[in-house]
Design an enzyme around this catalytic site. Structure first.
Site, PDB file in Angstrom:
ATOM      1  N   SER A 175       0.859  -1.184   0.000  1.00  0.00           N
ATOM      2  CA  SER A 175       0.000   0.000   0.000  1.00  0.00           C
ATOM      3  C   SER A 175       0.894   1.231   0.000  1.00  0.00           C
ATOM      4  CB  SER A 175      -0.866  -0.036   1.266  1.00  0.00           C
ATOM      5  OG  SER A 175      -1.372   1.239   1.551  1.00  0.00           O
ATOM      6  N   ARG A 236     -10.571  -3.099 -10.302  1.00  0.00           N
ATOM      7  CA  ARG A 236     -10.862  -2.516 -11.607  1.00  0.00           C
ATOM      8  C   ARG A 236     -10.003  -3.219 -12.653  1.00  0.00           C
ATOM      9  NH1 ARG A 236     -14.995  -0.980 -10.150  1.00  0.00           N
ATOM     10  NH2 ARG A 236     -15.862   1.126 -10.113  1.00  0.00           N
ATOM     11  N   ASP A 260     -13.071 -10.672 -11.724  1.00  0.00           N
ATOM     12  CA  ASP A 260     -14.442 -10.147 -11.800  1.00  0.00           C
ATOM     13  C   ASP A 260     -14.516  -8.892 -12.665  1.00  0.00           C
ATOM     14  OD1 ASP A 260     -17.228 -10.087 -10.954  1.00  0.00           O
ATOM     15  OD2 ASP A 260     -16.687  -8.313  -9.784  1.00  0.00           O
ATOM     16  N   GLU A 265     -14.196  -3.807 -20.312  1.00  0.00           N
ATOM     17  CA  GLU A 265     -15.438  -4.560 -20.150  1.00  0.00           C
ATOM     18  C   GLU A 265     -16.624  -3.772 -20.721  1.00  0.00           C
ATOM     19  OE1 GLU A 265     -15.054  -4.949 -15.842  1.00  0.00           O
ATOM     20  OE2 GLU A 265     -16.650  -3.508 -15.549  1.00  0.00           O
ATOM     21  N   HIS A 283     -18.271  -8.782 -13.387  1.00  0.00           N
ATOM     22  CA  HIS A 283     -18.353  -7.576 -12.543  1.00  0.00           C
ATOM     23  C   HIS A 283     -19.558  -7.635 -11.587  1.00  0.00           C
ATOM     24  CE1 HIS A 283     -17.057  -3.098 -12.314  1.00  0.00           C
ATOM     25  NE2 HIS A 283     -17.531  -3.517 -11.146  1.00  0.00           N
TER      26      HIS A 283
END
Ligand code: 8YV
Length: 318
Positions: A175, A236, A260, A265, A283
Site C-alpha cells: 500500500s 478494476r 471479476d 469490459e 463484474h
C-alpha cells in the site's frame, strides 16, 4: 419548479423512488447510448452515473453550468474526470461502505474457487469430460495457512484480509501508506510490491484504477509470482494485463486466476476466456440485494442532501 435529476442509465427502486417523490427524474435506461445520455443530461441539476458512464468534459458541457452534482452509483469513480468537475464547481459523490462486505466476500469466493479450479472442474463434468475419480486430478491450493497478499488495504481490502484471517492465513500487504491499525489487529505485514508478489500464495487486488496502477500486474510482475499463486481481481480491470495473465496461466507460470473485472469490459479478450484455471465472473462484486439496495439509497441520500443545500454524506475528495 422542482430540480431535475438525470439518471444516465438506471437506479434501483430503493433510491429511485425517493428521488421521484421529490424531483423531476429522467432515466436513460440500461442500454442508453452516449447520444441519449448527452441529451438527457441537458439542463439537469444532478447526474447519476455509474462505471459504464464516462463523465468527461463533453458530458459536463452537455449538462450546462447549472449542474451541481455527479452522484456515482459505485464506490469506484475512475469513470469520472474529477478535475473537470472541480473546475466547474461540480461535486462528486460515491457509495462506499454499503458494498464492502459483498465485494470482499466475492474476492474470497474467487480465491477459493480459483484455487480449486472450480470452473474447469465443473465445466468438465457438465461437458461429459469427467472420466471418474482420480487422486491426482484437480489438486489445488488451500487458503488455510496460506500467505495472502492484499494489494491496497482500504475498506474492501481490509475486510477481505479479515475474512482470510479466519482461515489462519498469514497476511501481507502492499500500500502507498502504512496501515498500523491493520498491522495490529490482523497481524498484517507491509511489503514492497515486488516482495509481496514473490512471497504470496494468494494475491488479491483492492486498489483504485489510476495511471499509477495501470497494468500493475503485467508480464514483468507475473515473472515474480510463484507458479502456484492465485491472482484475484475484484477492483478494476485496468490493473491487470489480461493477455499477460492468460499467457502465464497457459504456460503454467501462474497457478490460477479469479477475475471479476476486465479492462474494456464488457468485452473480455478471447485469450483469458480460453485460459485454463481461470474463474471469470461478470463484474458482480457488489451484486447482493443488500449492497445494491444500499448503493441506491446512498445515491439518493447524496442527491437529496445536495439539492436541499446540505453537505453530501459521501463526497469524493479531489
Ligand atoms: C459496480 C463497483 O461497478 O462500486 C463499484 O465501484 O465496481 C461495483 O459496485 C457497480 O455495481 C455498478 O453500478
Amino acid at each position: 419548479m422542482s430540480a431535475t435529476v438525470a439518471i444516465a442509465r438506471v437506479l434501483l427502486p430503493a433510491g429511485l423512488e425517493q428521488l421521484q417523490q421529490r424531483f423531476e427524474v429522467r432515466i436513460g435506461g440500461l442500454d442508453a447510448a452516449r447520444e441519449r445520455v448527452l441529451e438527457l443530461v441537458h439542463d439537469a441539476d444532478v447526474l447519476v452515473a455509474d462505471p459504464a458512464v464516462p463523465v468527461d468534459e463533453q458530458l459536463l458541457d452537455a449538462a450546462g453550468p447549472q449542474l451541481k452534482l455527479v452522484a456515482n452509483f459505485a464506490v469506484g469513480y475512475d469513470n469520472i474526470d474529477l478535475e473537470a468537475c472541480a473546475g466547474r464547481g461540480v461535486l462528486v459523490t460515491n457509495t462506499p461502505d454499503v458494498l464492502t462486505n459483498a465485494t470482499a466476500e466475492l474476492a474470497l469466493a474467487l480465491s477459493l474457487s480459483a484455487a480449486r479450479f472450480l470452473s474447469d472442474a465443473e465445466s468438465d463434468l457438465r461437458q461429459g469430460r469427467w472420466p471418474g475419480w482420480d487422486p491426482a486430478a484437480y489438486r489445488g491450493l488451500e487458503l488455510s495457512g496460506a500467505v495472502v497478499g492484499v494489494i491496497g488495504l482500504g475498506r474492501i481490502g481490509t475486510r477481505y484480509a479479515e475474512l482470510c484471517r479466519g482461515f489462519s492465513s498469514e497476511l501481507v500487504y502492499a500500500s502507498p501508506t502504512a496501515r498500523p491499525e491493520a498491522e495490529r489487529s490482523l497481524g498484517a505485514r507491509r511489503l514492497e510490491l515486488e516482495e509481496l508478489l514473490g512471497s504470496a500464495d494468494f494475491i488479491s487486488l483492492h486498489a483504485p484504477s489510476r495511471p499509477d496502477t495501470h497494468h500493475l500486474i503485467d508480464a514483468a510482475a507475473l515473472e515474480k509470482v510463484q507458479p502456484h499463486a492465485v491472482l484475484v481481481n475484484t477492483s478494476r480491470g485496468p490493473l491487470v494485463d489480461l493477455d499477460a495473465v492468460a499467457a502465464a496461466l497457459d504456460e503454467g507460470r501462474l497457478g490460477a486466476a479469479g477475475l471479476d473485472v476486465y479492462e474494456g469490459e464488457p468485452q473480455v479478450p478471447e485469450s483469458i476466456r480460453a485460459a485454463p484455471r481461470a474463474v471469470l465472473t461478470p463484474h458482480i462484486g457488489s451484486a447482493t440485494v443488500k449492497a445494491r439496495d444500499g448503493m441506491a439509497r446512498t445515491v439518493a441520500a447524496n442527491v437529496i442532501a445536495v439539492l436541499e443545500g446540505r453537505e453530501p454524506p459521501n463526497p469524493v475528495a479531489i
